[in-house]
Design an enzyme around this catalytic site. Sequence first.
Site, PDB file in Angstrom:
ATOM      1  N   HIS A 140     -20.738 -24.743  -0.200  1.00 29.98           N
ATOM      2  CA  HIS A 140     -20.846 -25.445  -1.315  1.00 29.98           C
ATOM      3  C   HIS A 140     -22.137 -26.171  -1.610  1.00 29.98           C
ATOM      4  O   HIS A 140     -22.867 -25.647  -0.328  1.00 29.98           O
ATOM      5  CB  HIS A 140     -19.977 -26.732  -1.663  1.00 29.98           C
ATOM      6  N   ASP A 217     -18.856 -30.582   5.881  1.00 25.24           N
ATOM      7  CA  ASP A 217     -18.293 -31.127   5.171  1.00 25.24           C
ATOM      8  C   ASP A 217     -16.679 -30.874   4.088  1.00 25.24           C
ATOM      9  O   ASP A 217     -16.131 -30.218   4.807  1.00 25.24           O
ATOM     10  CB  ASP A 217     -18.892 -29.627   3.901  1.00 25.24           C
ATOM     11  N   GLN A 220     -13.445 -31.186   1.216  1.00 24.40           N
ATOM     12  CA  GLN A 220     -11.491 -30.899   0.634  1.00 24.40           C
ATOM     13  C   GLN A 220     -10.666 -30.930   1.487  1.00 24.40           C
ATOM     14  O   GLN A 220      -9.665 -30.262   1.874  1.00 24.40           O
ATOM     15  CB  GLN A 220     -11.784 -29.239   0.737  1.00 24.40           C
ATOM     16  N   LYS A 243     -12.939 -37.254  -4.467  1.00 30.68           N
ATOM     17  CA  LYS A 243     -11.676 -36.392  -4.740  1.00 30.68           C
ATOM     18  C   LYS A 243     -11.058 -36.688  -3.996  1.00 30.68           C
ATOM     19  O   LYS A 243     -10.128 -35.874  -3.620  1.00 30.68           O
ATOM     20  CB  LYS A 243     -12.656 -35.179  -3.915  1.00 30.68           C
ATOM     21  N   CYS A 383     -19.915 -24.613  -8.048  1.00 34.54           N
ATOM     22  CA  CYS A 383     -21.302 -24.230  -7.288  1.00 34.54           C
ATOM     23  C   CYS A 383     -21.109 -23.463  -5.016  1.00 34.54           C
ATOM     24  O   CYS A 383     -21.783 -23.911  -4.683  1.00 34.54           O
ATOM     25  CB  CYS A 383     -20.956 -26.005  -6.521  1.00 34.54           C
TER      26      CYS A 383
END
Lengths: 429, 150
Positions: A140, A217, A220, A243, A383
């Site tokens: 991302h 990261d 997700q 999220k 993104c």
Amino acid sequence: MSSYDVQQVRADFPVLQREVRDKPLVYLDSGATSQKPASVIDAERTYYEQHNAAVHRGAHQLSEEATDAFEAAREKVATFVGARPEDIVFTKNATESINLVAYGLSNASAPGALDGVPSEVAERLRIGAGDEIVVTEMEHHANLVPWQELCRRTGATLRWFPVTDGGELDLSDLDTLVNERTKVVAFSHVSNVVGTINPVAPLVAAARRVGAITVLDACQSVPHLPVSVTELGVDFMAFSGHKMLGPTGVGVLWGRAELLAALPPFITGGSMIEQVFMDHTTYAAPPQRFEAGSPNVAQAVGLGAAVDYLSKLGMDAVREHDKVLVQAALDGLAKRPWVRVLGPTDVEKRCGAVAFVVDGVHPHDVGQILDDSGIAVRTGHHCAWPLHRALKVPASTRASFAAYSTVEEVEAFLTALDRVPEVFGVEVA
Amino acid sequence: MDLYQQLILDHSKRPQHAGLREPFEGEAHHVNTTCGDEVTVRVHVDGDEVKDVSYDAQGCSISVASASILAEEVIGFSVEESLSTYEAMRAMLTSKGQDPGDEEVIGDGVALAGVAKYPARVKCALLPWAAYTDALVRAGVDISTVGGQR
């Protein structure tokens, strides 16, 4: 699966009761932002109605309560990812979390910034010309641009792992890409576009061999999988509240204690100080050092409620439910030869999202047809522009799921998708 | 849904005057940052006449159709007339569905009237037109008479 009652879950989410274009909302854009259960909305409201005050200024009852609520949220988040509360920093969002590390590292190069830091730790934090920072083509923009900028400021060189045509990381050059010059290895746990679950262990092992700092990261993965920082072995991990059923305006950075203790601040001002003089300032210990200014207390409290909610569902159950949804989407799309799915075909290797292209029809147009049926998906580059270039598609359409998504919604999405070849005259054979 | 008129689909599948040609005095490349749609527009102006508009449009059916309609509606017209057409297109597209568009002024552009009800898509339809006016400026044409740019 028998204990997982998705209809009962859905009843907790007020927005899922509404209609769009006179049809029940089918929200398949949770990868962009998830919906919120009533308990999260109530937690924020209760905080404002009952406890709102400045935190960490305990001169009165309300301030004590506000501080307790804020710190209790930190403890909940810490427990949720297998961390200690003092290693959890609340930020505005995951983008800020990653920038906090990137700017902390460039500030570490300033004269005197690492005074008193053990030399072996200081060595890891100092970045300059000749050093390398490694990312992946899958990132991302939030886990790419901050590292490009850190390279620009420090003279370090950016390198990256390529992505295979199948949407997985190509680690064949692992030992060349991660070498004695490498200072940072930053990568996503799960791709926000193709849903690939990346292999953390070999990347962490390679980084450890050369003393490089790993930054994960986890935006997700935390909403979909059981995630434990101790099991993953990374040095920093960023994720966002909104999220994972939590409010907007709150993100999290977890950092390994000895690195957080040595890392200079990114944003400075009130609340992050130890002592202030006219000519200099000493800084508070983490996490306060990284929480300058009035913090996002209500949002953190809301995130605490989101963590409670997910914990009650059980992340193993959430993962199993996600697998059922992803499998249903993959199976349905496979029956439509005019659709090309991006990323792995094995549900064990992916979670949360299914991205695809319809050759000859732009994703914006696909999304518009779905929206006409009340189905919300994301279209565009999500993104992750370099990833789309690597996969040789200009953009894609992504259906993404959360704990409240249903197989019926996946079926409604597939049925609505069949209007695309009809409208745009695509050969369906 | 009234967004995908047959005329739009026809223009997007067979864009008129497509491709980048010479000669040209001004060129502009515009990108829709939300979706990655790209358009490059070249203008060839002779005196007050728009002799040619050539373009490369990579994007959704709305932006490609809009580029095709742009070329059709401005080639062979005076710069001033082309700017009036732009103004009329912009007025229709930003009217939230109140302005159906005047076929006398914008020709096939009226087929894009449905876009006005989808705020996210207005930018798609305006992308080639914004690139066109930018290309005119780069060609040294004074477009200061266009509304909102005075």
